[in-house]
Design a protein around this motif. Sequence first.
Motif, PDB file in Angstrom:
ATOM      1  N   ALA A  71       1.336   3.398 -10.108  1.00  0.00           N
ATOM      2  CA  ALA A  71       0.890   2.871  -8.732  1.00  0.00           C
ATOM      3  C   ALA A  71      -0.271   1.516  -8.874  1.00  0.00           C
ATOM      4  CB  ALA A  71       0.191   4.247  -7.976  1.00  0.00           C
ATOM      5  N   GLN A  72      -1.284   1.920  -9.749  1.00  0.00           N
ATOM      6  CA  GLN A  72      -2.372   0.912  -9.843  1.00  0.00           C
ATOM      7  C   GLN A  72      -1.521  -0.546 -10.174  1.00  0.00           C
ATOM      8  OE1 GLN A  72      -4.791   0.766 -13.138  1.00  0.00           O
ATOM      9  NE2 GLN A  72      -6.735   0.832 -11.889  1.00  0.00           N
ATOM     10  N   VAL A 114      -9.568  -9.007  -5.039  1.00  0.00           N
ATOM     11  CA  VAL A 114      -8.378  -8.142  -5.784  1.00  0.00           C
ATOM     12  C   VAL A 114      -9.372  -7.243  -6.768  1.00  0.00           C
ATOM     13  CG1 VAL A 114      -7.037  -8.484  -7.779  1.00  0.00           C
ATOM     14  CG2 VAL A 114      -7.030 -10.040  -6.039  1.00  0.00           C
ATOM     15  N   ALA A 135       2.451   1.647  -3.093  1.00  0.00           N
ATOM     16  CA  ALA A 135       1.448   2.350  -4.281  1.00  0.00           C
ATOM     17  C   ALA A 135       1.344   3.861  -4.176  1.00  0.00           C
ATOM     18  CB  ALA A 135       0.379   1.684  -4.128  1.00  0.00           C
ATOM     19  N   LEU A 180       0.851  -1.285   0.112  1.00  0.00           N
ATOM     20  CA  LEU A 180       0.091   0.058   0.041  1.00  0.00           C
ATOM     21  C   LEU A 180       0.935   1.368   0.082  1.00  0.00           C
ATOM     22  CD1 LEU A 180      -3.098  -0.084   0.168  1.00  0.00           C
ATOM     23  CD2 LEU A 180      -2.942   0.278   2.627  1.00  0.00           C
ATOM     24  N   MET A 192       0.061  -1.907  -7.148  1.00  0.00           N
ATOM     25  CA  MET A 192      -0.891  -2.346  -5.992  1.00  0.00           C
ATOM     26  C   MET A 192      -1.321  -3.808  -6.519  1.00  0.00           C
ATOM     27  SD  MET A 192      -3.439  -0.244  -4.371  1.00  0.00           S
ATOM     28  CE  MET A 192      -3.625  -0.035  -2.736  1.00  0.00           C
ATOM     29  N   LEU A 193      -1.996  -3.954  -7.943  1.00  0.00           N
ATOM     30  CA  LEU A 193      -2.660  -4.833  -8.365  1.00  0.00           C
ATOM     31  C   LEU A 193      -1.976  -6.067  -8.256  1.00  0.00           C
ATOM     32  CD1 LEU A 193      -5.053  -3.632 -11.312  1.00  0.00           C
ATOM     33  CD2 LEU A 193      -5.865  -4.452  -8.933  1.00  0.00           C
ATOM     34  N   LEU A 252      -6.361  -5.789 -18.450  1.00  0.00           N
ATOM     35  CA  LEU A 252      -7.077  -5.042 -17.583  1.00  0.00           C
ATOM     36  C   LEU A 252      -8.467  -4.581 -18.630  1.00  0.00           C
ATOM     37  CD1 LEU A 252      -6.476  -4.339 -15.018  1.00  0.00           C
ATOM     38  CD2 LEU A 252      -5.381  -2.278 -15.480  1.00  0.00           C
ATOM     39  N   PHE A 266      -2.663 -11.906  -1.613  1.00  0.00           N
ATOM     40  CA  PHE A 266      -3.748 -12.773  -1.263  1.00  0.00           C
ATOM     41  C   PHE A 266      -3.664 -14.137  -1.267  1.00  0.00           C
ATOM     42  CE2 PHE A 266      -7.624  -9.371  -1.974  1.00  0.00           C
ATOM     43  CZ  PHE A 266      -7.007  -8.584  -0.759  1.00  0.00           C
ATOM     44  N   MET A 279      -8.001   6.765  -7.627  1.00  0.00           N
ATOM     45  CA  MET A 279      -7.123   7.286  -8.568  1.00  0.00           C
ATOM     46  C   MET A 279      -7.851   8.150  -9.686  1.00  0.00           C
ATOM     47  SD  MET A 279      -4.854   3.880  -9.058  1.00  0.00           S
ATOM     48  CE  MET A 279      -3.852   3.393  -7.652  1.00  0.00           C
ATOM     49  N   VAL A 316      -0.569  -7.003  -4.587  1.00  0.00           N
ATOM     50  CA  VAL A 316      -1.841  -7.389  -3.631  1.00  0.00           C
ATOM     51  C   VAL A 316      -2.284  -8.772  -3.841  1.00  0.00           C
ATOM     52  CG1 VAL A 316      -4.101  -6.878  -2.796  1.00  0.00           C
ATOM     53  CG2 VAL A 316      -2.304  -5.112  -2.826  1.00  0.00           C
ATOM     54  N   THR A 317      -2.517  -9.046  -5.210  1.00  0.00           N
ATOM     55  CA  THR A 317      -2.996 -10.159  -5.735  1.00  0.00           C
ATOM     56  C   THR A 317      -2.245 -11.329  -5.275  1.00  0.00           C
ATOM     57  OG1 THR A 317      -3.591  -9.326  -7.694  1.00  0.00           O
ATOM     58  CG2 THR A 317      -3.631 -11.679  -7.778  1.00  0.00           C
TER      59      THR A 317
END
Lengths: 807, 496
Positions: free
Chosen positions: A165-166, B418, A149, A146, A169-170, A577, A177, B429, A173-174
């Motif tokens: 940043a996105q 996610v 990012a 976090l 983070m994606l 995406l 998890f 954002m 964080v994936t």
Amino acid sequence: MSTLHIIPLAPFLFAFLIPLFYKKFRHIHTGWFVLPLPLIIFIYLLQFLPLGGTAFQPVEVTVAWVASLGVDFTVYLDGLSLLFALLISGIGTLVVLYSIYYIANKRDEPLNNFYVYLLMFMGAMLGVVLSDNLIVLYVFWELTSLSSALLIGYWYHKERSRYGAQKSMLITVTGGFAMLAGFTLLYLMTGTFSVQEIIAMSDQIAASPYFVPAMILVLAGAFTKSAQFPFHIWLPDAMEAPTPVSAYLHSATMVKAGIYLVARLTPLFGGQAEWFWIVTGFGLLTLLWGSVSAVRQKDLKGILAFSTVSQLGLIMSLLGMGSAAFHYDVIDGESLYTVAILAAVFHLFNHATFKGSLFMVVGIIDHETGTRDIRKLGGLMAIMPVTFTISLIGVASMAGLPPFNGFLSKEIFFEGALNITTLDMFNVETLGFLIPVVAWIASVFTFVYSMMMFFQTFTGKHKPEELPKHAHEAPVGMLISPAVLGLMVIVFGLFPNMLAYTVIEPAMQSILPGLLGEGEQFYVNIYHWHGLNTELLMTMGVVLIGTALFLNFDKLQQTAFYLGERDPLNGAYDNGLTGLISGAQYVDGVQMTGKLRHYFTYMFVFLVAVLSYALIRTNAFAIDLANTAQISPYMFFIILALSLSTIAVPFMTKRVPAIILVGIIGFLVALIFVVIRAPDLALTQLLVETVMVVLFLLVFYHLPELRKESFKPVFKWSNLLISLSVGAVVTITGLSAHAFSHGHDISPISDYFVENAYALAGGENIVNVILVDFRGLDTLLEVFVLGIVALGVVVLIKYKASGREEV
Amino acid sequence: MTNLLILPILIPLLAGVILIFFKNSKMIQRVISVIASAAMTGISGYLIYAVYNNGIQTIALGDWQAPFGIVLVADLLSVSLVFLAGILGLVTLFFAYQTFSAEREANYFHTFYLFLMVGVNGSFMTGDLFNLFVFFEVMLISSFILISMGSQRYQLQESLKYVIINTVSSMFFIAAIAYIYGVTGTLNMADLSVKIAQLYEQENSGILTVIALTFLFVFGTKSAIFPLYFWLPHSYFAPPAAIAALFGGLLTKVGVYTVMRMYTLIFNNDPIVFQILLLFGGLTMFIGVLGAVAQFDFKRILSVHIVSQVGYMIMGIGIGTPLAIAGTFYFLAHNIIVKSGLFFFAGITEKITGTTHLKKMSGLLKTHPYVGWLFFITAISLAGLPPLSGFFGKFALVIAGFEAGHYFVIAVSLATGVLTLFSMMKIFMTSFWGEEKLPDPSAKERKVGKLILPVLPLVALTVILGVAAEPFFLFSLEMGEQLTDPSYYVESVLEE
């Protein structure tokens, strides 16, 4: 709560004070307030270094947190965590110092944000390496993702920053998890989240079916964080962060969290063939991919980013190779395979020093010239002599040249890679020869990009007209931190054994516990001259071939390979995406059509499907005509009329006949009540129907003409089918329920009402007594509902909101 | 003492009726509804204490004992939910005062709000299946008026679908009650628990599964599971933020509560039902989050997210172990807090910019940093990142799901996490980051002032439920034990 607990928490607490400092002392750079904290932590941690040559004694302190889920905040300080904690606080201090000069105290750049994120990161990272409990580790782990990012998006007005940043983070964080799932599987096998306790049980759980899935899930977390192929794509885009951040998070510390985790769990998973191949394989692939990609970059930070990817792969592959050590005895503190672990730890440290300093140097170049594009830079040697010197040290170390520390660890890396080919298990004989080959090729490219970034920047012609700023040497404050790191590169290059007893051996002991007998220690002695062995020949080959390639750089520049620089894997991410969004919009569009008839179609299909599945699956269908009431002949008439008028309603093209038909249906239902001798209900129904028809006719005047809608036959027939199925399923369920209810002798509560309606409630009509006494609340509330409706009608008619001044 | 049980229903009912007579006094309206909400919260807070220490409390209305009369039952689940409803009611009122026109307040907003609370609290507390139907009616009709008051075109268009779908579902509720009464001859939930358990012992008891699934259609519609959720996403977009927050936080949770009650107390041992719960729990969370990924409007993202989050809870109920139920409740409580908080943020940004469309606003973090950061905390809590409340609910569900061997649905839930993060970050954002771009120049200077106050307790709660999770989780575990062993409930209700 011990002092050790305070270490990861202090930066968080301190972060709350930062906005205060920022507001109160506007003219003092906020960085100065931050600086003491990492320094104090660093000095405090130094006392744990074993200096007397004694074995390191781990420290463990526990505080309960969410004990009911097995989550305790246990701080565990051993050689491995101490090494990381020192790196985090030490480089943290240097980075904060550097940032004070790098990030100007301007009004439109909220400095306080920067330092809040940075402190958050520092605390989280210290938490990751000091936690023994996997879930606490996970909590801190996600906090590093976090804060990373947020730091990448520090200049959030820039599109590229937000993208980076996105992405980071994606991806991280994936992975996080997945890692959480892996930790949970470990918990299921062992009943604990404590790493040390899990390791103690590693023999018992190795045969569990969860073992390999847990390993893969945990590795998913480690690989995403440590930018291993193919998850590395976030790291180059993370370079949008301010350079101190790149130096700190994205080369020296955070990206090594995955390395840390792999090292930490080596005692658990090490010795397994899957672990060996996955960790080594992904590591080598990343090493190669990163070094080859780095050559294609034109941005200095881009080169360093891919270089970092590559070096992370190197350390990862070493950890994989070293995991084979669990199958062999250690003789005199050394074995063929522990060398790889030694190299991993040593290189981890070295990489932090030379890459940290290089990032800072690149930051200086960017800061003073306004660009990082190697095609525009050149000839800075004379203009920025100090920067030049520090770069020389860093680049030479990165390229693996003596006498710098990078040379030493690269030699040991080659040694480890060569040793592994002698391994006689895990099917190494088939593909094992590739390991040193890949290592060598990657080193050649490492050499090439090191030369490239160095010579393109500092030699050649100075092109002031291409630079946005007038180039000059950086202020002293900015040079201190990279110089300190550069100095360490030299010192530990010349005297590597200063690290051996203090840092490397304790760390190796944490990664490879149980291999040593009581009182034994790993024997680490690093020296420059090994004689003319294969490793040295390999290094010479790297230098020769690398130089040859670099001299032909002009030709290389023309190739398609060099002209593109985006990693081809980015396409997968970007398309994934956009595909996700358009796919989601498609799914959404199919369902949320805004049309009630579609909604009901879906809902009823669900109803019919689920109920008939259950009917068939449980074989519940049953008809029992015993005990049914006598059907009077009127009933057939009424039902026939009722059915006909219901069927007729949809065929009406005018409103009035439709309303009349609906009215007829209502009255026929009232008739049914009459036939089954329920006069109260019949009366109520009649009243309701009368009122309905009257109301309909009242508003009839205001309604538009009934439009004839035309539908495709498919639509009509499928609707017919659905309505018939709903009717059939509801009826069958009713019949079967009825049949089932006669198969048992449970007496209904209505018996009680029959017996007691008069005796206890004093009423002769049972229905009335139920309504007003036994179940009086129901009736009260139904009356209440009518009241609400009445008031609601008033409000809906009278109150019309005027535009959207409300929110 | 047990008479206290009626108060969470009686107080808002009486207060709402009284307020009809004070239509034009804003002051009285506000004071009475705040006092009523506070009293509800206080009493249910006390009830939590009483139930935790002395066990389940019941009251037989009209002194007609169970199973013949209607009983209200206060167990840990029901009183906790009444308590949360009270807190949410209070913050909603404060938010409404800052954002509503005087006209809306003068048109019986308070009365309908209090009547809605009657339905909500009653649904939580009743121990009688038919009585539950009646409370559903109270809730449905009050919510219909709250959602459509103002009579704007979009509102009427969507709330009509809302009310029609829910009415159809009510019809099936009646049918299902008829089935179950036909089979068991009783309506009291404790009595049903006993009798259904006996009947499952009999041969050919498959029809019980069918009846259980008919109830799933009804309660599934109320709680907005896939593919029964269509009434929700558009209709919640229509009303003002305060009402959307109240609905988003609370109404679907009443549906989830009934699913939880039904399949822990009554049909608690039917593998087919639990399979279907798991299947549709998984589908709901995934399809729901895809809806959120597809949208580019603040309020629409939040609305459709409700669906996705309901999926987690249905999954938890489908796993059905004490730990899973504890996790489900934790998640439920978390969701009530966080979801309403997020709707408030949508309202605040709309107040600032005049729009809820993400692409029409950006750079808000610079002009309104406090709003931005508070939103950020709430958003990542929704995505289940530690150490906030969303994490612990999800974490408990992951453990429970793995323990029970439901790997696939847990994998789906993590993937959903996610995508949740993705959709929340999309809001952050695009609207809070980015170049400063606001629809009108005065927006930059527009202060949010007291509007931020109602979200503070919610943000504080999500932090506390994360950082200091232990006591709350212990409480949830206790509840999980209480719910998965129906004998507690049954004995308390049927003892006299």
